[in-house]
Scaffold this motif. Structure first.
Motif, PDB file in Angstrom:
ATOM      1  N   ALA A  18       0.854  -1.121   0.269  1.00 39.43           N
ATOM      2  CA  ALA A  18      -0.015  -0.132   0.019  1.00 39.43           C
ATOM      3  C   ALA A  18       0.943   1.342   0.098  1.00 39.43           C
ATOM      4  O   ALA A  18       2.063   1.337   0.441  1.00 39.43           O
ATOM      5  N   PRO A  19       0.346   2.433  -0.563  1.00 42.01           N
ATOM      6  CA  PRO A  19       1.108   3.452  -0.799  1.00 42.01           C
ATOM      7  C   PRO A  19       1.330   4.183   0.852  1.00 42.01           C
ATOM      8  O   PRO A  19       0.207   4.171   1.680  1.00 42.01           O
ATOM      9  N   ILE A  20       2.614   4.755   0.951  1.00 45.73           N
ATOM     10  CA  ILE A  20       2.925   5.527   2.305  1.00 45.73           C
ATOM     11  C   ILE A  20       2.460   7.009   1.817  1.00 45.73           C
ATOM     12  O   ILE A  20       3.299   7.349   0.925  1.00 45.73           O
ATOM     13  N   PRO A  21       1.523   7.759   2.350  1.00 50.53           N
ATOM     14  CA  PRO A  21       1.302   9.101   2.021  1.00 50.53           C
ATOM     15  C   PRO A  21       2.477   9.992   2.504  1.00 50.53           C
ATOM     16  O   PRO A  21       2.730   9.910   3.614  1.00 50.53           O
ATOM     17  N   VAL A  22       2.865  10.718   1.602  1.00 50.20           N
ATOM     18  CA  VAL A  22       3.779  11.635   1.925  1.00 50.20           C
ATOM     19  C   VAL A  22       3.111  13.103   2.071  1.00 50.20           C
ATOM     20  O   VAL A  22       2.729  13.653   0.974  1.00 50.20           O
ATOM     21  N   PRO A  23       3.033  13.701   3.196  1.00 49.80           N
ATOM     22  CA  PRO A  23       2.203  15.090   3.423  1.00 49.80           C
ATOM     23  C   PRO A  23       2.951  15.957   2.897  1.00 49.80           C
ATOM     24  O   PRO A  23       4.299  16.093   2.808  1.00 49.80           O
ATOM     25  N   GLU A  24       2.242  17.122   2.408  1.00 46.22           N
ATOM     26  CA  GLU A  24       2.996  18.289   1.826  1.00 46.22           C
ATOM     27  C   GLU A  24       3.883  18.967   2.636  1.00 46.22           C
ATOM     28  O   GLU A  24       4.776  19.642   2.170  1.00 46.22           O
ATOM     29  N   ASP A  25       3.593  19.084   3.868  1.00 50.31           N
ATOM     30  CA  ASP A  25       4.599  19.691   4.971  1.00 50.31           C
ATOM     31  C   ASP A  25       5.679  18.962   5.402  1.00 50.31           C
ATOM     32  O   ASP A  25       6.566  19.483   6.290  1.00 50.31           O
ATOM     33  N   ALA A  26       5.864  17.652   4.693  1.00 48.06           N
ATOM     34  CA  ALA A  26       7.069  16.895   5.265  1.00 48.06           C
ATOM     35  C   ALA A  26       7.607  16.208   3.917  1.00 48.06           C
ATOM     36  O   ALA A  26       7.058  14.866   3.891  1.00 48.06           O
ATOM     37  N   PRO A  27       8.302  16.600   2.996  1.00 46.61           N
ATOM     38  CA  PRO A  27       8.486  16.089   1.880  1.00 46.61           C
ATOM     39  C   PRO A  27       9.491  14.602   1.994  1.00 46.61           C
ATOM     40  O   PRO A  27       9.540  13.920   1.178  1.00 46.61           O
ATOM     41  N   GLU A  28      10.098  14.699   2.924  1.00 40.36           N
ATOM     42  CA  GLU A  28      10.968  13.427   3.427  1.00 40.36           C
ATOM     43  C   GLU A  28      10.855  13.229   4.540  1.00 40.36           C
ATOM     44  O   GLU A  28      10.631  13.535   5.634  1.00 40.36           O
ATOM     45  N   LEU A  29      10.553  11.551   4.618  1.00 38.27           N
ATOM     46  CA  LEU A  29      10.025  10.710   5.612  1.00 38.27           C
ATOM     47  C   LEU A  29      11.253   9.882   6.174  1.00 38.27           C
ATOM     48  O   LEU A  29      11.966   9.244   5.401  1.00 38.27           O
ATOM     49  N   GLU A  30      11.064   9.411   7.537  1.00 34.38           N
ATOM     50  CA  GLU A  30      11.993   8.501   8.084  1.00 34.38           C
ATOM     51  C   GLU A  30      11.490   7.223   7.959  1.00 34.38           C
ATOM     52  O   GLU A  30      10.195   6.976   8.236  1.00 34.38           O
TER      53      GLU A  30
END
Lengths: 269, 259
Positions: free
Chosen positions: A99-111
């Motif tokens: 399933a896709p991990i949603p990338v929020p607009e306010d946090a373009p890079e996720l750990e």
């Protein structure tokens, strides 16, 4: 509570399947046996294999605590953690293999927080370490996704609890199929490139000790999951990339990162 | 309507208030002391606010937060009306926290303040105990303080939203053995209910059964085994809880550990 302790091979839950199935899997090959066929996990539509409460242990890898250096003695922390420091990945964060991990607009890079999930099979309340593993039904793979944050003083709910921030699966491998959960390699790949390698041998509290220390004050129920900790140096990923978390002998959990706005209801209409 | 979940006569039942007692879904009428009161709804995600009353934040030597301070709890923490909560032998400061609990009734994602109440099913009372001895400065308040088995009493009733005209103007009070120890009013929340729903739903989808414990006013004090603690909110309910010692839970020795 229904005991979960009797998994023979692996607990598998596919979309459209009314009940989970207990079927053979090959964690190294990434395949599952359905009927007479051996099928690649990537060809199936998965549901999270667990439905209980998902707890995680903060800073339970030696390197993760060491990476903080002397900061653990300085304000606001003032001392290293004594008891297990826990957090919850709530229901809205749970999502399946593929399933896709949603990338929020306010946090373009996720750990990408690679971790082993211990799935509880029998009610565990005030369990001693030497008996702890008898309460485990099996093991799964989780990706404890966070918006990067360097401050562990407050529970980071807005950083750790966004929708889809806890991919988990593909399956739960029976505890009997994992000889030593304290010696499993963990690897993270982003777009196929190895970005992190560690092992559950580096846990500050090994799994049995962790279960004992947690259940001293809170009961774990069948189906609950305890994430054992995230190793230091969690890689980051962006929308358009694919992340795979691999735990030796347990499974390979793979998810694409997709801009959140593309996943909003009606966004593709 | 005031709704409860209770166990009696060998089953778990939904019930509604009926005069001084309850009426089970199957029509039986029972007294409130002949049932076991369960949390009045099945919880999904349990969200709690810290320092959401300015005077309480001052009492604990904190300034009010710019952003709400939230933490999560597991279902193990909940215990119903007339329940029992353990005080470990090594605790020196265990206190109650009377809180208005807001139960979500339908999914909420990026909800505007003005539409926030559309997503509320109802309200209940929570008494969210804390044992300050176990506080650590890592994800504070840590779960060892706030997610102990049976440390969050909740109930007795889930009161329908439409029966509470203004949830932001309700008197709260806590008594210990009949003496008033804590008094406040929900109008003094730093972040009100619509703000909390709007803020939370801005980054996480709230679902039916999620509950928001909206924080406690000033006036927390230590409680001891045997104490009867009543957390009461005007128009919502009167939640009784009794403190018990380690021996009642089969624990002995320092630290409450049998090992």
């Amino acid at each position: 509570m229904t005991p979960l302790s009797a998994i023979a091979d692996a607990l598998v839950r596919l979309r459209g399947m009314p009940q989970p199935a207990d079927v053979p899997v090959d964690p190294a090959a990434g395949t599952v046996v359905l009927g007479a066929r051996r099928v690649a996990a990537g060809a199936l539509d998965w549901e999270p294999p667990v439905a209980g409460t998902v707890y995680g242990a903060l800073l339970n890898f030696r390197g993760a605590l060491a990476a903080l250096g002397d900061a653990v003695h300085a304000p606001p922390y003032k001392a290293p953690p004594r008891a297990p420091v826990l957090y919850i990945k709530p229901a809205n964060t749970l999502t399946a293999h593929g399933a896709p991990i949603p990338v929020p607009e306010d946090a373009p890079e996720l750990e990408m927080g690679a971790t082993l999930g211990v799935v509880i099979g029998r009610t565990a309340c005030r369990v001693e370490a030497r008996e702890a593993l008898a309460h485990v039904a099996g093991y799964t793979v989780a990706n404890d996704v966070s918006v990067p944050h360097a401050d562990y003083y407050r529970p980071s709910v807005p950083s750790k609890c966004r929708d889809g921030f806890c991919p988990i699966g593909p399956w739960v491998v029976a505890a009997s199929r994992v000889a030593d959960p304290g010696a499993l390699a963990i690897r993270v790949y982003v777009d196929g490139e190895l970005r992190q390698a560690n092992t559950t041998a580096n846990l500050i509290r090994p799994i049995a000790r962790l279960i004992a220390d947690v259940t001293e004050f809170m009961t774990l129920s069948p189906g609950d999951v305890l994430l054992v900790g995230v190793p230091e140096g969690a890689p980051r990923a962006r929308a358009g990339q694919r992340v795979a978390v691999e735990v030796e002998g347990v499974g390979r959990l793979e998810n694409p990162l997709v801009p959140e706005r593309e996943l909003l209801p009606g966004a593709r209409a | 309507m005031r709704r409860a979940r209770v166990a009696c006569s060998g089953g778990v039942h939904e019930a509604v208030a009926d005069g001084e007692g309850l009426r089970l879904a199957d029509g039986r009428r029972v007294r409130e002391d002949e049932v076991v009161w369960l949390p009045p709804f099945t919880p999904r995600t349990i969200i709690a606010l810290g320092l959401n009353y300015a005077e309480h934040a001052k009492e604990l030597a904190f300034g009010a937060q710019a952003e709400p301070l939230v933490f999560l709890k597991g279902p193990n923490a909940l215990v119903g009306h007339r329940g029992v909560t353990r005080r470990p032998a090594d605790a020196t400061f265990m206190h109650y926290e009377c809180e208005l609990a807001v139960v979500i009734g339908k999914p909420a994602r990026r909800v505007a303040r003005a539409r926030a109440y559309d997503h509320v099913a109802g309200y209940t009372v929570a008494n969210d105990y804390a044992i300050r001895d176990y506080l650590e400065n890592w994800y504070r308040p840590n779960l060892r303080v706030k997610n102990r088995d049976g440390c969050t009493a909740i109930g007795p009733w889930l009161v329908d939203r439409d029966d509470v005209p203004d949830p932001m103007r309700l008197a709260l009070r806590t008594t210990v053995n009949g003496k008033v120890k804590q008094q406040g009013n929900t109008r003094d929340m730093v972040h009100d209910i619509p703000t909390l729903i709007a803020w939370l739903s801005g980054f996480m989808t709230l679902g039916a059964g999620d509950v928001i414990l909206t924080g406690t006013p000033e006036g927390v004090a230590d409680v001891k085994p045997g104490d009867e603690v009543v957390a009461e909110i005007e128009g919502i309910g009167r939640l009784l809880n009794t403190i018990a010692d380690d021996a009642a839970f089969g624990r002995a020795g320092p630290g409450g550990s049998a090992a």
